[in-house]
Design a protein around this motif. Structure first.
Motif, PDB file in Angstrom:
ATOM      1  N   LEU A  31     -30.034  18.126  21.207  1.00 13.73           N
ATOM      2  CA  LEU A  31     -31.169  18.020  20.305  1.00 13.73           C
ATOM      3  C   LEU A  31     -31.470  16.561  20.002  1.00 13.73           C
ATOM      4  CD1 LEU A  31     -30.243  20.939  17.891  1.00 13.73           C
ATOM      5  CD2 LEU A  31     -31.866  20.978  19.810  1.00 13.73           C
ATOM      6  N   ASP A  32     -32.714  16.295  19.653  1.00 15.27           N
ATOM      7  CA  ASP A  32     -33.133  14.905  19.423  1.00 15.27           C
ATOM      8  C   ASP A  32     -32.349  14.214  18.320  1.00 15.27           C
ATOM      9  OD1 ASP A  32     -34.935  15.140  21.486  1.00 15.27           O
ATOM     10  OD2 ASP A  32     -36.694  15.354  20.184  1.00 15.27           O
ATOM     11  N   HIS A  33     -31.817  14.976  17.363  1.00 19.85           N
ATOM     12  CA  HIS A  33     -31.050  14.349  16.281  1.00 19.85           C
ATOM     13  C   HIS A  33     -29.567  14.188  16.607  1.00 19.85           C
ATOM     14  CE1 HIS A  33     -30.761  18.671  15.225  1.00 19.85           C
ATOM     15  NE2 HIS A  33     -29.559  18.332  14.796  1.00 19.85           N
ATOM     16  N   GLY A  34     -29.171  14.522  17.871  1.00 22.78           N
ATOM     17  CA  GLY A  34     -27.817  14.223  18.324  1.00 22.78           C
ATOM     18  C   GLY A  34     -26.883  15.401  18.485  1.00 22.78           C
ATOM     19  N   GLU A  35     -27.176  16.520  17.873  1.00 23.32           N
ATOM     20  CA  GLU A  35     -26.331  17.709  17.981  1.00 23.32           C
ATOM     21  C   GLU A  35     -26.546  18.407  19.324  1.00 23.32           C
ATOM     22  OE1 GLU A  35     -25.530  21.634  15.204  1.00 23.32           O
ATOM     23  OE2 GLU A  35     -27.484  20.673  15.136  1.00 23.32           O
ATOM     24  N   HIS A  36     -25.503  19.069  19.833  1.00 20.91           N
ATOM     25  CA  HIS A  36     -25.612  19.888  21.043  1.00 20.91           C
ATOM     26  C   HIS A  36     -25.514  21.354  20.643  1.00 20.91           C
ATOM     27  CE1 HIS A  36     -24.766  16.096  23.025  1.00 20.91           C
ATOM     28  NE2 HIS A  36     -25.041  16.660  24.188  1.00 20.91           N
ATOM     29  N   VAL A  37     -26.352  22.197  21.243  1.00 25.44           N
ATOM     30  CA  VAL A  37     -26.359  23.615  20.915  1.00 25.44           C
ATOM     31  C   VAL A  37     -26.536  24.422  22.211  1.00 25.44           C
ATOM     32  CG1 VAL A  37     -28.836  23.680  20.439  1.00 25.44           C
ATOM     33  CG2 VAL A  37     -27.363  25.373  19.403  1.00 25.44           C
ATOM     34  N   THR A  38     -25.858  25.560  22.275  1.00 27.59           N
ATOM     35  CA  THR A  38     -25.999  26.456  23.407  1.00 27.59           C
ATOM     36  C   THR A  38     -27.025  27.520  23.059  1.00 27.59           C
ATOM     37  OG1 THR A  38     -23.694  26.115  24.020  1.00 27.59           O
ATOM     38  CG2 THR A  38     -24.784  28.054  24.944  1.00 27.59           C
ATOM     39  N   GLY A  39     -27.937  27.786  23.987  1.00 28.99           N
ATOM     40  CA  GLY A  39     -28.951  28.800  23.734  1.00 28.99           C
ATOM     41  C   GLY A  39     -29.481  29.405  25.013  1.00 28.99           C
ATOM     42  N   ARG A  40     -30.302  30.412  24.846  1.00 37.02           N
ATOM     43  CA  ARG A  40     -30.947  31.078  25.978  1.00 37.02           C
ATOM     44  C   ARG A  40     -32.252  30.372  26.294  1.00 37.02           C
ATOM     45  NH1 ARG A  40     -29.930  36.964  26.190  1.00 37.02           N
ATOM     46  NH2 ARG A  40     -31.704  36.988  27.636  1.00 37.02           N
ATOM     47  N   VAL A  41     -32.660  30.490  27.556  1.00 39.04           N
ATOM     48  CA  VAL A  41     -33.928  29.919  28.015  1.00 39.04           C
ATOM     49  C   VAL A  41     -34.866  31.078  28.306  1.00 39.04           C
ATOM     50  CG1 VAL A  41     -35.051  28.557  29.804  1.00 39.04           C
ATOM     51  CG2 VAL A  41     -32.780  27.907  28.979  1.00 39.04           C
ATOM     52  N   GLU A  42     -36.078  31.004  27.761  1.00 37.83           N
ATOM     53  CA  GLU A  42     -37.081  32.007  28.084  1.00 37.83           C
ATOM     54  C   GLU A  42     -38.235  31.334  28.808  1.00 37.83           C
ATOM     55  OE1 GLU A  42     -38.025  33.937  24.405  1.00 37.83           O
ATOM     56  OE2 GLU A  42     -38.745  32.124  23.469  1.00 37.83           O
ATOM     57  N   GLY A  43     -38.902  32.105  29.657  1.00 41.85           N
ATOM     58  CA  GLY A  43     -39.984  31.537  30.447  1.00 41.85           C
ATOM     59  C   GLY A  43     -39.445  30.879  31.700  1.00 41.85           C
ATOM     60  N   ALA A  44     -40.086  29.792  32.110  1.00 44.11           N
ATOM     61  CA  ALA A  44     -39.727  29.091  33.347  1.00 44.11           C
ATOM     62  C   ALA A  44     -38.307  28.542  33.286  1.00 44.11           C
ATOM     63  CB  ALA A  44     -40.710  27.954  33.605  1.00 44.11           C
ATOM     64  N   ARG A  45     -37.635  28.545  34.449  1.00 44.47           N
ATOM     65  CA  ARG A  45     -36.295  27.957  34.528  1.00 44.47           C
ATOM     66  C   ARG A  45     -36.357  26.482  34.191  1.00 44.47           C
ATOM     67  NH1 ARG A  45     -32.206  28.946  39.120  1.00 44.47           N
ATOM     68  NH2 ARG A  45     -31.135  27.603  37.664  1.00 44.47           N
ATOM     69  N   VAL A  46     -35.261  25.988  33.637  1.00 41.56           N
ATOM     70  CA  VAL A  46     -35.149  24.571  33.303  1.00 41.56           C
ATOM     71  C   VAL A  46     -34.075  23.937  34.169  1.00 41.56           C
ATOM     72  CG1 VAL A  46     -35.947  24.892  30.936  1.00 41.56           C
ATOM     73  CG2 VAL A  46     -33.500  24.979  31.424  1.00 41.56           C
ATOM     74  N   SER A  47     -34.133  22.623  34.261  1.00 43.33           N
ATOM     75  CA  SER A  47     -33.140  21.828  34.984  1.00 43.33           C
ATOM     76  C   SER A  47     -32.580  20.782  34.036  1.00 43.33           C
ATOM     77  CB  SER A  47     -33.787  21.134  36.179  1.00 43.33           C
ATOM     78  OG  SER A  47     -34.312  22.079  37.080  1.00 43.33           O
ATOM     79  N   ILE A  48     -31.480  20.173  34.439  1.00 42.49           N
ATOM     80  CA  ILE A  48     -30.884  19.096  33.647  1.00 42.49           C
ATOM     81  C   ILE A  48     -31.927  18.004  33.436  1.00 42.49           C
ATOM     82  CG2 ILE A  48     -29.111  17.285  33.689  1.00 42.49           C
ATOM     83  CD1 ILE A  48     -27.332  19.335  35.192  1.00 42.49           C
ATOM     84  N   ASP A  49     -31.983  17.492  32.215  1.00 41.83           N
ATOM     85  CA  ASP A  49     -32.897  16.438  31.750  1.00 41.83           C
ATOM     86  C   ASP A  49     -34.307  16.936  31.428  1.00 41.83           C
ATOM     87  OD1 ASP A  49     -30.969  14.419  31.712  1.00 41.83           O
ATOM     88  OD2 ASP A  49     -31.362  13.883  33.796  1.00 41.83           O
ATOM     89  N   ASP A  50     -34.600  18.232  31.605  1.00 40.53           N
ATOM     90  CA  ASP A  50     -35.903  18.753  31.175  1.00 40.53           C
ATOM     91  C   ASP A  50     -35.985  18.751  29.652  1.00 40.53           C
ATOM     92  OD1 ASP A  50     -36.868  19.256  33.710  1.00 40.53           O
ATOM     93  OD2 ASP A  50     -36.517  21.419  33.635  1.00 40.53           O
ATOM     94  N   ARG A  51     -37.167  18.554  29.151  1.00 46.23           N
ATOM     95  CA  ARG A  51     -37.412  18.639  27.711  1.00 46.23           C
ATOM     96  C   ARG A  51     -37.696  20.095  27.356  1.00 46.23           C
ATOM     97  NH1 ARG A  51     -36.062  15.430  24.054  1.00 46.23           N
ATOM     98  NH2 ARG A  51     -37.986  15.633  22.892  1.00 46.23           N
ATOM     99  N   VAL A  52     -37.101  20.561  26.253  1.00 49.32           N
ATOM    100  CA  VAL A  52     -37.285  21.932  25.797  1.00 49.32           C
ATOM    101  C   VAL A  52     -37.569  21.935  24.302  1.00 49.32           C
ATOM    102  CG1 VAL A  52     -35.882  23.015  27.599  1.00 49.32           C
ATOM    103  CG2 VAL A  52     -34.783  22.247  25.490  1.00 49.32           C
TER     104      VAL A  52
END
Length: 68
Positions: A31-52
């Motif tokens: 997350l932009d404020h520095g925390e890391h969180v695990t979650g599900r992705v909906e819609g188009a697949r994402v890749s490393i370094d994609d913005r979500v």
């Protein structure tokens, strides 16, 4: 809430509660404020370094969508 995909994977074999959802993508998002969180992705697949963007939280699980 915005973030960047740190890592991701696609789940093909899930526990019984999620069998109807397979395949589905899970990502660790920095997350932009520095925390890391695990979650599900909906819609188009994402890749490393994609913005979500966080789109919802269901049963305590954050759901993200690719920010295009």
């Amino acid at each position: 809430m915005m973030g960047t995909v740190y890592t991701e994977t696609v789940v093909h074999m899930a526990p019984p509660a999620f069998e109807k959802d397979v395949p589905y993508q899970v990502a660790i998002v920095a997350l932009d404020h520095g925390e890391h969180v695990t979650g599900r992705v909906e819609g188009a697949r994402v890749s490393i370094d994609d913005r979500v963007e966080l789109t919802a939280t269901r049963d305590g699980v954050p759901f993200f969508r690719k920010n295009e």
